[in-house]
Motif scaffolding. Structure first.
Motif, PDB file in Angstrom:
ATOM      1  N   ASN A 152       0.790  -1.095  -0.013  1.00  0.00           N
ATOM      2  CA  ASN A 152       0.100  -0.002   0.135  1.00  0.00           C
ATOM      3  C   ASN A 152       0.871   1.170  -0.001  1.00  0.00           C
ATOM      4  O   ASN A 152       0.536   2.194  -0.632  1.00  0.00           O
ATOM      5  CB  ASN A 152      -0.982   0.163   1.151  1.00  0.00           C
ATOM      6  CG  ASN A 152      -2.131  -0.963   1.116  1.00  0.00           C
ATOM      7  OD1 ASN A 152      -2.769  -1.216   2.087  1.00  0.00           O
ATOM      8  ND2 ASN A 152      -2.212  -1.483  -0.172  1.00  0.00           N
ATOM      9  N   GLU A 153       2.108   1.286   0.599  1.00  0.00           N
ATOM     10  CA  GLU A 153       2.846   2.182   0.802  1.00  0.00           C
ATOM     11  C   GLU A 153       3.524   2.651  -0.604  1.00  0.00           C
ATOM     12  O   GLU A 153       3.828   3.691  -1.015  1.00  0.00           O
ATOM     13  CB  GLU A 153       4.160   2.190   1.746  1.00  0.00           C
ATOM     14  CG  GLU A 153       3.749   2.222   3.357  1.00  0.00           C
ATOM     15  CD  GLU A 153       4.847   1.966   4.046  1.00  0.00           C
ATOM     16  OE1 GLU A 153       6.121   2.122   3.634  1.00  0.00           O
ATOM     17  OE2 GLU A 153       4.609   1.447   5.382  1.00  0.00           O
ATOM     18  N   ALA A 154       3.443   1.681  -1.397  1.00  0.00           N
ATOM     19  CA  ALA A 154       4.030   1.724  -2.824  1.00  0.00           C
ATOM     20  C   ALA A 154       2.861   1.971  -3.805  1.00  0.00           C
ATOM     21  O   ALA A 154       3.219   1.943  -5.121  1.00  0.00           O
ATOM     22  CB  ALA A 154       4.817   0.497  -3.041  1.00  0.00           C
ATOM     23  N   GLY A 155       1.679   2.032  -3.451  1.00  0.00           N
ATOM     24  CA  GLY A 155       0.646   2.300  -4.617  1.00  0.00           C
ATOM     25  C   GLY A 155      -0.059   0.985  -5.044  1.00  0.00           C
ATOM     26  O   GLY A 155      -0.532   0.759  -5.938  1.00  0.00           O
ATOM     27  N   ALA A 156       0.296  -0.250  -4.208  1.00  0.00           N
ATOM     28  CA  ALA A 156      -0.026  -1.384  -4.766  1.00  0.00           C
ATOM     29  C   ALA A 156      -0.793  -2.207  -3.737  1.00  0.00           C
ATOM     30  O   ALA A 156      -1.051  -1.887  -2.830  1.00  0.00           O
ATOM     31  CB  ALA A 156       1.340  -2.202  -5.019  1.00  0.00           C
ATOM     32  N   ASP A 157      -1.341  -3.251  -4.179  1.00  0.00           N
ATOM     33  CA  ASP A 157      -1.762  -4.222  -3.245  1.00  0.00           C
ATOM     34  C   ASP A 157      -1.579  -5.595  -3.717  1.00  0.00           C
ATOM     35  O   ASP A 157      -0.935  -6.263  -4.379  1.00  0.00           O
ATOM     36  CB  ASP A 157      -3.412  -4.115  -3.272  1.00  0.00           C
ATOM     37  CG  ASP A 157      -4.135  -4.225  -4.697  1.00  0.00           C
ATOM     38  OD1 ASP A 157      -3.837  -4.936  -5.416  1.00  0.00           O
ATOM     39  OD2 ASP A 157      -5.193  -3.626  -4.789  1.00  0.00           O
ATOM     40  N   LEU A 158      -2.255  -6.795  -2.955  1.00  0.00           N
ATOM     41  CA  LEU A 158      -1.890  -8.046  -3.061  1.00  0.00           C
ATOM     42  C   LEU A 158      -2.160  -8.420  -4.357  1.00  0.00           C
ATOM     43  O   LEU A 158      -1.666  -9.433  -4.967  1.00  0.00           O
ATOM     44  CB  LEU A 158      -2.657  -8.960  -2.069  1.00  0.00           C
ATOM     45  CG  LEU A 158      -2.170  -8.762  -0.599  1.00  0.00           C
ATOM     46  CD1 LEU A 158      -3.070  -9.778   0.410  1.00  0.00           C
ATOM     47  CD2 LEU A 158      -0.720  -9.382  -0.591  1.00  0.00           C
ATOM     48  N   ASN A 159      -3.191  -7.723  -5.075  1.00  0.00           N
ATOM     49  CA  ASN A 159      -3.624  -8.187  -6.500  1.00  0.00           C
ATOM     50  C   ASN A 159      -2.249  -8.077  -7.536  1.00  0.00           C
ATOM     51  O   ASN A 159      -2.473  -8.425  -8.424  1.00  0.00           O
ATOM     52  CB  ASN A 159      -4.576  -7.456  -7.180  1.00  0.00           C
ATOM     53  CG  ASN A 159      -5.769  -8.074  -6.158  1.00  0.00           C
ATOM     54  OD1 ASN A 159      -6.160  -9.259  -6.100  1.00  0.00           O
ATOM     55  ND2 ASN A 159      -6.730  -7.179  -6.059  1.00  0.00           N
ATOM     56  N   ASP A 160      -1.278  -7.102  -7.164  1.00  0.00           N
ATOM     57  CA  ASP A 160      -0.315  -6.608  -7.742  1.00  0.00           C
ATOM     58  C   ASP A 160       0.821  -7.879  -7.664  1.00  0.00           C
ATOM     59  O   ASP A 160       2.124  -7.566  -8.475  1.00  0.00           O
ATOM     60  CB  ASP A 160       0.141  -5.391  -7.508  1.00  0.00           C
ATOM     61  CG  ASP A 160      -0.758  -4.199  -7.943  1.00  0.00           C
ATOM     62  OD1 ASP A 160      -1.393  -4.424  -8.744  1.00  0.00           O
ATOM     63  OD2 ASP A 160      -1.152  -3.463  -7.054  1.00  0.00           O
ATOM     64  N   VAL A 161       0.664  -8.739  -6.749  1.00  0.00           N
ATOM     65  CA  VAL A 161       1.761  -9.662  -6.550  1.00  0.00           C
ATOM     66  C   VAL A 161       1.729 -10.626  -7.687  1.00  0.00           C
ATOM     67  O   VAL A 161       0.895 -11.258  -7.896  1.00  0.00           O
ATOM     68  CB  VAL A 161       1.753 -10.562  -5.316  1.00  0.00           C
ATOM     69  CG1 VAL A 161       2.713 -11.625  -5.150  1.00  0.00           C
ATOM     70  CG2 VAL A 161       1.720  -9.453  -4.163  1.00  0.00           C
ATOM     71  N   MET A 162       2.888 -10.449  -8.267  1.00  0.00           N
ATOM     72  CA  MET A 162       3.232 -11.494  -9.537  1.00  0.00           C
ATOM     73  C   MET A 162       3.926 -13.100  -9.031  1.00  0.00           C
ATOM     74  O   MET A 162       3.864 -13.999  -9.798  1.00  0.00           O
ATOM     75  CB  MET A 162       3.984 -10.992 -10.659  1.00  0.00           C
ATOM     76  CG  MET A 162       3.712  -9.584 -11.092  1.00  0.00           C
ATOM     77  SD  MET A 162       2.015 -10.046 -12.162  1.00  0.00           S
ATOM     78  CE  MET A 162       0.925  -9.125 -11.204  1.00  0.00           C
TER      79      MET A 162
END
Length: 80
Positions: free
Chosen positions: A10-20
């Motif tokens: 979240n601090e980087a503007g991402a979430d678990l859906n962005d985990v590749m």
């Protein structure tokens, strides 16, 4: 552990859906079934691999390493 990963993403503007990709390190193979069931039930779309390996801290039984990818056109992540 997942809450910590979510906060960092979240601090980087991402979430678990962005985990590749995620690598789940287990201290003891006896925990394999429980961890696999957890991942399948709670994070079915996250690609992961479970391996037996030394875990960094003595009191920990599980550790997770993730790689997340966000779009390059995000203003906070300019293209290089």
């Amino acid at each position: 552990m997942i809450e910590n990963i979510t906060a960092l993403l979240n601090e980087a503007g991402a979430d678990l859906n962005d985990v590749m990709q995620a690598i789940v390190y287990l201290r003891d193979t006896a925990d394999f079934t429980r961890i696999r069931q957890y991942m399948e039930a709670n994070h079915p779309d996250m690609p992961y691999l479970i391996v037996r390996a030394p875990v960094r801290r003595p009191g920990w039984l599980v550790e997770i390493e993730c790689i997340a990818v966000v779009a390059a056109d995000e203003p906070e992540y300019p293209a290089l």
